[in-house]
Write a protein that holds these residues in place. Structure first.
Motif, PDB file in Angstrom:
ATOM      1  N   TYR A   1       0.925  -1.228   0.032  1.00 54.50           N
ATOM      2  CA  TYR A   1      -0.087   0.044   0.051  1.00 54.50           C
ATOM      3  C   TYR A   1       0.756   1.160   0.035  1.00 54.50           C
ATOM      4  N   VAL A   2       2.157   1.138   0.593  1.00 47.77           N
ATOM      5  CA  VAL A   2       2.926   2.650   0.645  1.00 47.77           C
ATOM      6  C   VAL A   2       4.157   2.483  -0.156  1.00 47.77           C
ATOM      7  N   TYR A   3       4.132   1.788  -1.197  1.00 51.73           N
ATOM      8  CA  TYR A   3       5.480   1.812  -2.231  1.00 51.73           C
ATOM      9  C   TYR A   3       5.669   3.414  -2.583  1.00 51.73           C
ATOM     10  N   LEU A   4       4.591   3.956  -2.979  1.00 54.15           N
ATOM     11  CA  LEU A   4       4.859   5.317  -3.307  1.00 54.15           C
ATOM     12  C   LEU A   4       5.218   6.217  -2.249  1.00 54.15           C
ATOM     13  N   MET A   5       4.654   6.106  -1.065  1.00 54.76           N
ATOM     14  CA  MET A   5       5.026   7.022   0.158  1.00 54.76           C
ATOM     15  C   MET A   5       6.467   6.894   0.319  1.00 54.76           C
ATOM     16  N   GLN A   6       6.868   5.507   0.489  1.00 47.93           N
ATOM     17  CA  GLN A   6       8.396   5.267   0.722  1.00 47.93           C
ATOM     18  C   GLN A   6       9.241   5.966  -0.421  1.00 47.93           C
TER      19      GLN A   6
ATOM     20  N   TYR B   1       4.053  11.648 -11.354  1.00 46.93           N
ATOM     21  CA  TYR B   1       3.946  10.448 -12.051  1.00 46.93           C
ATOM     22  C   TYR B   1       2.859  10.767 -13.230  1.00 46.93           C
ATOM     23  N   HIS B   2       2.884  10.011 -14.437  1.00 44.46           N
ATOM     24  CA  HIS B   2       1.926  10.244 -15.483  1.00 44.46           C
ATOM     25  C   HIS B   2       1.549   8.884 -15.831  1.00 44.46           C
ATOM     26  N   PHE B   3       0.164   9.017 -16.022  1.00 46.87           N
ATOM     27  CA  PHE B   3      -0.691   7.939 -16.371  1.00 46.87           C
ATOM     28  C   PHE B   3      -1.043   7.823 -17.739  1.00 46.87           C
TER      29      PHE B   3
ATOM     30  N   ASN C   1      -8.862   1.875   0.224  1.00 48.23           N
ATOM     31  CA  ASN C   1      -7.847   0.851   0.073  1.00 48.23           C
ATOM     32  C   ASN C   1      -7.754   0.558  -1.422  1.00 48.23           C
ATOM     33  N   ASP C   2      -8.870   0.291  -2.035  1.00 45.55           N
ATOM     34  CA  ASP C   2      -8.808  -0.061  -3.378  1.00 45.55           C
ATOM     35  C   ASP C   2      -7.848   0.894  -4.349  1.00 45.55           C
ATOM     36  N   LEU C   3      -8.480   2.278  -4.067  1.00 46.33           N
ATOM     37  CA  LEU C   3      -7.967   3.413  -4.792  1.00 46.33           C
ATOM     38  C   LEU C   3      -6.396   3.295  -4.495  1.00 46.33           C
TER      39      LEU C   3
ATOM     40  N   ASN D   1      -0.465   2.350  -6.467  1.00 44.48           N
ATOM     41  CA  ASN D   1       0.739   1.722  -6.241  1.00 44.48           C
ATOM     42  C   ASN D   1       1.205   0.822  -7.105  1.00 44.48           C
ATOM     43  N   ARG D   2       0.074   0.143  -7.605  1.00 45.31           N
ATOM     44  CA  ARG D   2       0.228  -1.050  -8.419  1.00 45.31           C
ATOM     45  C   ARG D   2       0.571  -0.751 -10.030  1.00 45.31           C
ATOM     46  N   ILE D   3      -0.121   0.283 -10.434  1.00 44.56           N
ATOM     47  CA  ILE D   3       0.078   1.082 -11.496  1.00 44.56           C
ATOM     48  C   ILE D   3       1.673   1.516 -11.812  1.00 44.56           C
ATOM     49  N   VAL D   4       1.944   2.064 -10.615  1.00 45.88           N
ATOM     50  CA  VAL D   4       3.280   2.654 -10.840  1.00 45.88           C
ATOM     51  C   VAL D   4       4.381   1.403 -10.660  1.00 45.88           C
ATOM     52  N   TYR D   5       4.143   0.732  -9.633  1.00 49.84           N
ATOM     53  CA  TYR D   5       4.992  -0.152  -9.610  1.00 49.84           C
ATOM     54  C   TYR D   5       5.421  -1.109 -10.611  1.00 49.84           C
ATOM     55  N   GLU D   6       4.170  -1.712 -11.362  1.00 48.31           N
ATOM     56  CA  GLU D   6       4.353  -2.349 -12.474  1.00 48.31           C
ATOM     57  C   GLU D   6       5.043  -1.494 -13.647  1.00 48.31           C
TER      58      GLU D   6
END
Length: 305
Positions: free
Chosen positions: A109-114, A124-126, A161-163, A168-173
Motif C-alpha cells: 500500500y505504501v510503495y509510493l509514499m516510501q 507520475y504520469h498515467f 484501500n482499493d484506490l 501503487n500497483r500501476i506505478v510499481y508495474e
C-alpha cells in the motif's frame, strides 16, 4: 439524497476527517494558494488547466493524466496564470495514521509514499488506460462519500484501500515491467476497447485488428466475463457516459462521444444498467435541490491545492 460531486474551493490546509478526504474541483480564474505544507499525504490528480506545480522549490509543468504525491512537511504551491481554461483536478488526502494502518496490512500500500520519502520523486504520469482506471475508482469513492447508503463507512474504507493499492500497483508495474503479468489477447483487446469507445467496435473489426478468429475473441469474453463482447463494450460505454454525467456533461449529448449513436438505445441501456434515466441520474447526483440540507453537507468543508 446525494450531493453534487464537485466541491467549492476552500483554502483550508488541514484535515477535518481522521482518515481521508477527497474532492473534485473545477475553477475558472483561480487564485492559487500560497506556498504551504501539511501533516498528511496529498494525492493530486490533474485533469485540465494551465498549471505549474512548485514542490520543494522545483517547478513541474502539469499535463492531463499527471499525478503528484506530496508527503507531509513538503512545501508546495501552484502557479496559475489568469486563463479561460478551466482548472480541474481531484484532491485526495490521507492521514499519517491511516497510512501507518495500511502499512500494517501490507507494504504494497505504501510503495509510493516510501519512494517519495527516499528519492523526492513526486510526479507520475498515467496513460489513458491507467488514468481511466484511477479516475473510475476516484469517482466511485466520491459517490460513496456523498451518499447515505447502508454500510457507507465500510464501503468507503474498501474504496480508499482499493484506490491506494491501484495507484501503487500501476506505478510499481510501470517501473518493474518484468514483474507484471505477460500481456495476452484478452488484456490487449480489453485495453483497445477502453481506449477506442468512440469507434465502431465490432467482433469482426477486433478480430482483424489482432489477427485472431472472431469466434476465439467471442469465447474469451464469454468465458472470462460471463457476457458477450457486445454487452462488454456497451457496459464500458455506459460507464464512460456515467462518469461524464457525474462530471457535469449533458445526458443528451455525452453518448455521442462514446460510440452510441441512438439516444433511445442509450436511454434504455442506461436505465437498465443504473436503475434510472440519464437525466434522472444527473438530477439525483448533481441537481437535487435538497442537497444543501442533507446532514452530510455540514460534516466537512471542501478544500484542495
Amino acid at each position: 439524497m446525494k450531493r453534487e460531486l464537485r466541491s467549492a474551493f476552500n483554502s483550508r490546509q488541514y484535515m477535518l476527517s481522521r482518515d481521508f478526504e477527497i474532492y473534485y474541483y473545477s475553477d475558472l480564474h483561480f487564485h492559487a494558494v500560497k506556498g504551504h505544507a501539511h501533516d498528511y499525504y496529498e494525492f493530486y490528480l490533474f485533469l485540465e488547466g494551465d498549471v505549474t506545480m512548485v514542490i520543494g522549490g522545483k517547478k513541474y509543468p502539469l499535463h492531463a493524466g499527471d499525478m503528484i504525491l506530496i508527503p507531509p512537511g513538503v512545501s508546495h504551491h501552484a502557479l496559475i496564470p489568469d486563463s479561460d481554461i478551466p482548472y480541474r483536478r481531484f484532491i485526495f488526502w490521507l492521514s499519517q495514521d491511516y497510512v501507518t494502518s495500511l502499512m500494517k496490512l501490507s507494504p504494497d500500500y505504501v510503495y509510493l509514499m516510501q519512494q517519495a520519502a527516499s528519492t523526492q520523486r513526486y510526479l507520475y504520469h498515467f496513460n489513458g488506460e491507467q488514468f481511466n482506471s484511477v479516475q473510475n475508482r476516484v469517482l466511485k469513492l466520491l459517490e460513496e462519500t456523498h451518499s447515505n447508503r447502508y454500510g457507507k463507512s465500510a464501503a468507503m474504507s474498501l474504496d480508499v484501500n482499493d484506490l491506494v493499492l491501484s495507484i501503487n500497483r500501476i506505478v510499481y508495474e510501470k517501473e518493474h515491467p518484468d514483474t507484471a503479468e505477460d500481456p495476452d489477447i484478452l488484456q490487449d483487446v480489453s485495453m483497445y476497447i477502453e481506449n477506442h469507445l468512440e469507434d465502431a467496435l465490432s467482433l469482426d473489426s477486433l478480430a482483424e485488428q489482432y489477427y485472431v478468429s472472431k469466434y476465439y475473441i467471442s469465447h474469451l469474453f464469454t468465458e472470462t466475463y460471463g457476457i458477450s463482447l457486445h454487452q462488454y463494450i456497451m457496459k464500458k460505454r455506459l460507464a464512460a457516459c456515467r462518469n461524464a454525467i457525474l462530471m457535469g456533461g449533458q445526458p443528451s449529448r455525452v453518448f455521442y462521444e462514446y460510440g452510441i449513436h441512438d439516444y433511445s438505445s442509450f436511454f434504455r441501456a442506461f436505465k437498465k444498467e443504473y436503475g434510472m434515466s440519464p437525466k434522472d441520474y444527473q438530477n439525483v447526483y448533481l441537481k437535487d435541490p435538497q442537497r444543501s440540507n442533507h446532514p452530510s453537507s455540514h460534516q466537512k468543508q471542501e478544500n484542495g491545492v
